[in-house]
Scaffold this motif. Structure first.
Motif, PDB file in Angstrom:
ATOM      1  N   MET A 137       1.179  -1.369  -0.293  1.00 26.73           N
ATOM      2  CA  MET A 137      -0.459  -0.149   0.093  1.00 26.73           C
ATOM      3  C   MET A 137       0.746   1.215   0.497  1.00 26.73           C
ATOM      4  O   MET A 137       0.510   2.364  -0.520  1.00 26.73           O
ATOM      5  CB  MET A 137      -0.639  -0.297   1.273  1.00 26.73           C
ATOM      6  N   LYS A 138       2.159   1.149   0.570  1.00 32.52           N
ATOM      7  CA  LYS A 138       2.591   2.554   1.017  1.00 32.52           C
ATOM      8  C   LYS A 138       3.313   2.572  -0.463  1.00 32.52           C
ATOM      9  O   LYS A 138       3.405   3.598  -1.188  1.00 32.52           O
ATOM     10  CB  LYS A 138       3.802   1.537   1.774  1.00 32.52           C
ATOM     11  N   ALA A 139       3.875   1.798  -1.319  1.00 29.29           N
ATOM     12  CA  ALA A 139       4.378   1.724  -2.716  1.00 29.29           C
ATOM     13  C   ALA A 139       3.181   3.012  -3.407  1.00 29.29           C
ATOM     14  O   ALA A 139       3.931   3.389  -4.945  1.00 29.29           O
ATOM     15  CB  ALA A 139       5.177   0.763  -3.258  1.00 29.29           C
ATOM     16  N   ARG A 140       2.362   2.132  -3.923  1.00 29.68           N
ATOM     17  CA  ARG A 140       1.432   2.956  -4.632  1.00 29.68           C
ATOM     18  C   ARG A 140       0.746   4.294  -3.736  1.00 29.68           C
ATOM     19  O   ARG A 140       0.889   5.174  -4.506  1.00 29.68           O
ATOM     20  CB  ARG A 140      -0.353   2.492  -4.119  1.00 29.68           C
ATOM     21  N   TYR A 141       1.226   5.014  -2.507  1.00 31.48           N
ATOM     22  CA  TYR A 141       1.473   6.071  -1.757  1.00 31.48           C
ATOM     23  C   TYR A 141       2.424   7.269  -3.063  1.00 31.48           C
ATOM     24  O   TYR A 141       2.321   8.223  -3.342  1.00 31.48           O
ATOM     25  CB  TYR A 141       0.795   6.322  -0.734  1.00 31.48           C
ATOM     26  N   ARG A 200       4.257   6.127  -5.424  1.00 30.16           N
ATOM     27  CA  ARG A 200       4.226   6.351  -6.691  1.00 30.16           C
ATOM     28  C   ARG A 200       2.895   7.433  -7.553  1.00 30.16           C
ATOM     29  O   ARG A 200       3.883   8.532  -8.482  1.00 30.16           O
ATOM     30  CB  ARG A 200       3.808   4.833  -7.888  1.00 30.16           C
ATOM     31  N   PHE A 201       2.133   7.428  -6.498  1.00 33.08           N
ATOM     32  CA  PHE A 201       0.974   8.547  -6.967  1.00 33.08           C
ATOM     33  C   PHE A 201       2.007   9.596  -6.257  1.00 33.08           C
ATOM     34  O   PHE A 201       1.512  11.120  -7.492  1.00 33.08           O
ATOM     35  CB  PHE A 201      -0.009   8.867  -5.883  1.00 33.08           C
ATOM     36  N   ALA A 202       2.604   9.991  -5.833  1.00 30.22           N
ATOM     37  CA  ALA A 202       3.580  11.454  -5.133  1.00 30.22           C
ATOM     38  C   ALA A 202       4.434  11.654  -6.402  1.00 30.22           C
ATOM     39  O   ALA A 202       4.074  13.058  -6.841  1.00 30.22           O
ATOM     40  CB  ALA A 202       3.815  11.223  -4.206  1.00 30.22           C
ATOM     41  N   GLY A 231       3.931  14.897  -8.112  1.00 29.06           N
ATOM     42  CA  GLY A 231       4.928  15.784  -8.086  1.00 29.06           C
ATOM     43  C   GLY A 231       5.483  15.886  -9.856  1.00 29.06           C
ATOM     44  O   GLY A 231       5.886  17.029 -10.099  1.00 29.06           O
ATOM     45  N   GLY A 232       5.559  15.103 -10.381  1.00 26.43           N
ATOM     46  CA  GLY A 232       5.816  15.533 -12.500  1.00 26.43           C
ATOM     47  C   GLY A 232       4.971  16.027 -13.056  1.00 26.43           C
ATOM     48  O   GLY A 232       5.512  16.991 -13.436  1.00 26.43           O
ATOM     49  N   LEU A 233       3.346  15.672 -13.051  1.00 26.63           N
ATOM     50  CA  LEU A 233       2.362  16.809 -13.348  1.00 26.63           C
ATOM     51  C   LEU A 233       2.813  18.515 -13.093  1.00 26.63           C
ATOM     52  O   LEU A 233       2.763  18.987 -13.786  1.00 26.63           O
ATOM     53  CB  LEU A 233       1.030  16.384 -13.254  1.00 26.63           C
TER      54      LEU A 233
END
Length: 147
Positions: A1-5, A7-9, A13-15
């Motif tokens: 679950m932590k990897a999903r957050y 990746r989302f961050a 951040g890139g966007l």
């Protein structure tokens, strides 16, 4: 679950970085944009009042004067609708003549005159080099027929 957050961050951040970079680029373009305005648009009060812009038109014949300082030139730029007096201090381009097309860069003064800080003379658009004219004739002639 932590990897999903995580990746989302990273994606968010890139966007955000791309959006910020785009905003800076668009702001730089906006700062360097210069509008092209005709004398008719100035007469209709459609010229940017607080910005520098380019005025384009024909130099009216008989209205070109030089001030006693030898540097300041006054002339009138016109289109089919209106005419605007122009004041310019500097050397005029070689192609500048009464009756020719010009583009002047500057701003509209409170006195109703266009105060130019750069004048560009337009060359005659009707001129075509002889070599191009000959090639166009040959291309238009039926095959096997040379003029």
């Amino acid at each position: 679950m932590k990897a999903r957050y995580r990746r989302f961050a990273l994606i968010a951040g890139g966007l955000l970085s791309v959006a910020l970079a785009s905003a800076f680029v668009l702001d730089a373009f906006r700062a360097n944009v210069m509008f092209f305005v005709s004398p008719g648009e100035i007469a209709a009060h459609r010229a940017p009042a607080s910005q520098r812009f380019r005025l384009g038109g024909m130099v009216e014949r008989g209205l070109l004067t030089h001030d006693v300082d030898g540097r300041t030139v006054r002339f009138v730029v016109a289109d089919r609708v209106a005419s605007i007096p122009v004041v310019y201090a500097g050397a005029l381009p070689d192609l500048f003549r009464e009756g020719s097309g010009i583009v002047a860069q500057g701003s509209l003064g409170a006195d109703g005159r266009f105060h130019a800080d750069e004048v560009l003379a337009k060359h005659d658009e009707k001129y075509t080099p002889p070599q191009i004219t000959q090639m166009m004739r040959e291309a238009a002639a039926p095959s096997g027929v040379r003029k």
